[in-house]
Design an enzyme around this catalytic site. Structure first.
Site, PDB file in Angstrom:
ATOM      1  CG  PHE A 112      -1.972   0.972   1.297  1.00  0.00           C
ATOM      2  CD1 PHE A 112      -3.158   0.777   0.610  1.00  0.00           C
ATOM      3  CD2 PHE A 112      -1.810   2.132   2.026  1.00  0.00           C
ATOM      4  CE1 PHE A 112      -4.165   1.732   0.653  1.00  0.00           C
ATOM      5  CE2 PHE A 112      -2.821   3.093   2.079  1.00  0.00           C
ATOM      6  CZ  PHE A 112      -3.998   2.883   1.382  1.00  0.00           C
ATOM      7  CG  ASP A 143      -0.314  -2.144   7.333  1.00  0.00           C
ATOM      8  OD1 ASP A 143      -1.454  -2.429   7.751  1.00  0.00           O
ATOM      9  OD2 ASP A 143      -0.019  -1.018   6.895  1.00  0.00           O
ATOM     10  CE1 TYR A 166      -9.620   3.465   6.343  1.00  0.00           C
ATOM     11  CE2 TYR A 166      -8.694   4.647   8.209  1.00  0.00           C
ATOM     12  CZ  TYR A 166      -8.604   4.219   6.907  1.00  0.00           C
ATOM     13  OH  TYR A 166      -7.507   4.536   6.164  1.00  0.00           O
ATOM     14  CE  LYS A 167      -8.041   0.159   4.795  1.00  0.00           C
ATOM     15  NZ  LYS A 167      -6.601   0.154   4.592  1.00  0.00           N
ATOM     16  NE  ARG A 180      -9.933  -3.263  -2.549  1.00  0.00           N
ATOM     17  CZ  ARG A 180      -9.320  -2.468  -1.680  1.00  0.00           C
ATOM     18  NH1 ARG A 180      -8.066  -2.696  -1.366  1.00  0.00           N
ATOM     19  NH2 ARG A 180      -9.931  -1.451  -1.147  1.00  0.00           N
TER      20      ARG A 180
HETATM   21  C1  LIG Z   1      -5.952   1.281   4.604  1.00  0.00           C
HETATM   22  C2  LIG Z   1      -4.472   1.135   4.772  1.00  0.00           C
HETATM   23  C3  LIG Z   1      -3.721   2.143   5.368  1.00  0.00           C
HETATM   24  C4  LIG Z   1      -4.416   3.417   5.771  1.00  0.00           C
HETATM   25  O1  LIG Z   1      -3.589   4.356   6.343  1.00  0.00           O
HETATM   26  P1  LIG Z   1      -4.227   5.717   6.887  1.00  0.00           P
HETATM   27  O2  LIG Z   1      -3.170   6.339   7.686  1.00  0.00           O
HETATM   28  O3  LIG Z   1      -5.465   5.359   7.657  1.00  0.00           O
HETATM   29  O4  LIG Z   1      -4.625   6.531   5.708  1.00  0.00           O
HETATM   30  C5  LIG Z   1      -2.370   1.929   5.536  1.00  0.00           C
HETATM   31  N1  LIG Z   1      -1.776   0.778   5.127  1.00  0.00           N
HETATM   32  C6  LIG Z   1      -2.478  -0.230   4.548  1.00  0.00           C
HETATM   33  C7  LIG Z   1      -1.807  -1.475   4.137  1.00  0.00           C
HETATM   34  C8  LIG Z   1      -3.849  -0.058   4.341  1.00  0.00           C
HETATM   35  O5  LIG Z   1      -4.548  -1.030   3.753  1.00  0.00           O
END
Ligand SMILES: *Cc1c(COP(=O)(O)O)cnc(C)c1O
Length: 422
Positions: free
Chosen positions: A144, A222, A247-248, A394
């Site tokens: 990501f 992560d 938030y996921k 997705r």
């Molecule tokens: C959703 C996600 C993030 C989100 O980071 P934010 O700081 O909340 O914007 C980070 N890393 C991964 C792998 C994600 O899927």
């Protein structure tokens, strides 16, 4: 490809090819929980719960009560001193609960607060400080963006080089052999996503931790796409540090606080760069110099986002009641059904995710050169999957709020749209 065993055996319910959505919904022991989510009664098809989970209905009440009674009633008294059970303690008390219910982490190792990006920044610096003298940080090319960008800046600030690991199969992801090929006595840490955000590949965590530890490096994981949807087992798999999103699959709401985990064995020398007053050993003494709080509490930087933590409590209540293994079983059934329906209705698309459910996280990516247009047209019809560059649609499947009927409706709408595009 790795020869090490796949971790955490999961009971996989059989979704026979050609199964009907109605029959699967009728037989689903978790189907009743769907109505606990706002909007589940409508006709909108939501296939993006892995990006922003739906709200739980009870969260509206919890927020209102918090404003009236806690914020409005206790006012400044709500904070309490460290250890008094007030708002000041929430980063660690909520962290412990998250550790127990979702992360397989014993108490005293997890904190809640800040965004995933900020937590990752703190933890990558912490990991480098735990391995002084080492000069390389290993990062995956397909991770990501925020993870890659933060790794770049931490490497730059500390004079380390980034070493990229590239999965050989884009529909899969990084294996322990891939990691073994790029790690050595210069490696400070390996940063990986537990579940890849595009392909949903589940990295073999225990195997990779072993490979990293063999050369004295640390594993930073992560958990953004795994926390709340599949068992994580941080303590059992030897993960050193971890971050994840609120938030996921944890349904904490837009911008909900993230979490950070550091294994207890590293706490003695743990240092992080955002040395704010709330991570101080005695914050309300307002003393002259920074002195870190004992243990993982020192990861807290400033005043915790107390209001934004409230919906997380509701989702943890639900996850605790259902159990993460049951959630994973439904997740496997949903992704298996999605691949089966896609194979029947969308034969032009390719599966951009692992075919083996044991290696697949909570979503399924379908690829086709026109998926960007397909997703745009679907959003016009209140069917909400995600587009992921370059060519992925997705399908995010949040086990407690997604029905099998929703999956079928979404994929058949995608098939109609693609047929119209010609
Ligand atoms: C959703 C996600 C993030 C989100 O980071 P934010 O700081 O909340 O914007 C980070 N890393 C991964 C792998 C994600 O899927």
């Amino acid at each position: 490809m790795s020869t090490r065993p796949v971790p955490s055996a999961v009971p996989v319910p059989a979704v026979v090819p050609g199964a009907s959505a109605a029959a699967l919904d009728a037989a689903d022991p978790l189907a009743g929980h769907r109505s606990a989510f706002v909007g589940s009664e409508g006709s909108l098809v939501y296939l993006d719960g892995n990006s922003l989970g739906r709200p739980l209905r009870v969260s509206a009440g919890r927020m209102a009560t918090f404003v009236q009674e806690e914020w409005g009633g206790r006012l400044i008294r709500g904070w309490g001193d460290l250890g008094e059970g007030g708002w000041t303690d929430l980063p660690t008390t909520l962290g412990d609960r998250l550790g127990r219910v979702v992360l397989g982490a014993g108490p005293g190792q997890t904190v809640v607060g800040d965004s995933t990006t900020v937590q990752l920044y703190k933890l990558l610096h912490a990991a480098c400080s735990l391995r002084p003298g080492r000069t390389e940080l290993v990062v995956a090319t397909d991770d990501f963006p925020t993870d890659r960008y933060v790794a770049e800046s931490v490497a730059r600030a500390r004079g380390l080089s980034l070493v990229w690991v590239e999965p050989s199969d884009p529909a899969a992801g990084v294996t322990d052999d891939d990691v073994a090929a790029v790690t050595g006595d210069r490696t400070a840490a390996v940063l990986l996503s537990h579940v890849a955000y595009r392909s949903a590949w589940v990295v073999p965590v225990a195997g990779i931790a072993e490979v990293a530890h063999e050369v004295g490096a640390l594993l930073v994981l992560d958990l953004s796409h795994s926390a709340g949807v599949l068992p994580v087992d941080l303590d059992a798999t030897g993960v050193d540090l971890a971050v994840g999103c609120g938030y996921k699959y944890l349904n904490g709401g837009p911008g909900a606080p993230a979490f950070a985990f550091v294994a207890a064995r590293h706490h003695d020398v743990l240092a992080q760069p955002v040395t704010g007053w709330m991570g101080h050993a005695d914050p309300f003494a307002m003393g002259p110099g920074y002195e870190p709080a004992p243990g993982v509490r020192r990861l807290v930087a400033g005043t915790p986002p107390v209001l934004a933590m409230q919906p997380l409590v509701d989702m943890l209540d639900l996850l605790e009641q259902v159990g993460i293994d049951a959630v994973r079983a439904k997740s496997v059934a949903l992704t298996s059904f999605a691949t089966d329906v896609a194979g029947r209705l969308l034969p032009q698309a390719r599966l951009g995710s692992p075919a083996d459910p044991a290696r697949r996280g909570g979503h399924v990516t379908l690829t086709h050169p026109r998926m960007r247009e397909v997703v745009a047209a679907l959003w016009q019809r209140d069917v909400l999957p995600d587009h992921r560059e370059p060519d992925g649609l997705r399908v995010g499947l949040s086990p407690l709020s997604t029905s099998f009927a929703e999956v079928e409706a979404g994929i058949s709408a995608a098939a109609e749209v693609l047929a119209h595009l010609g």
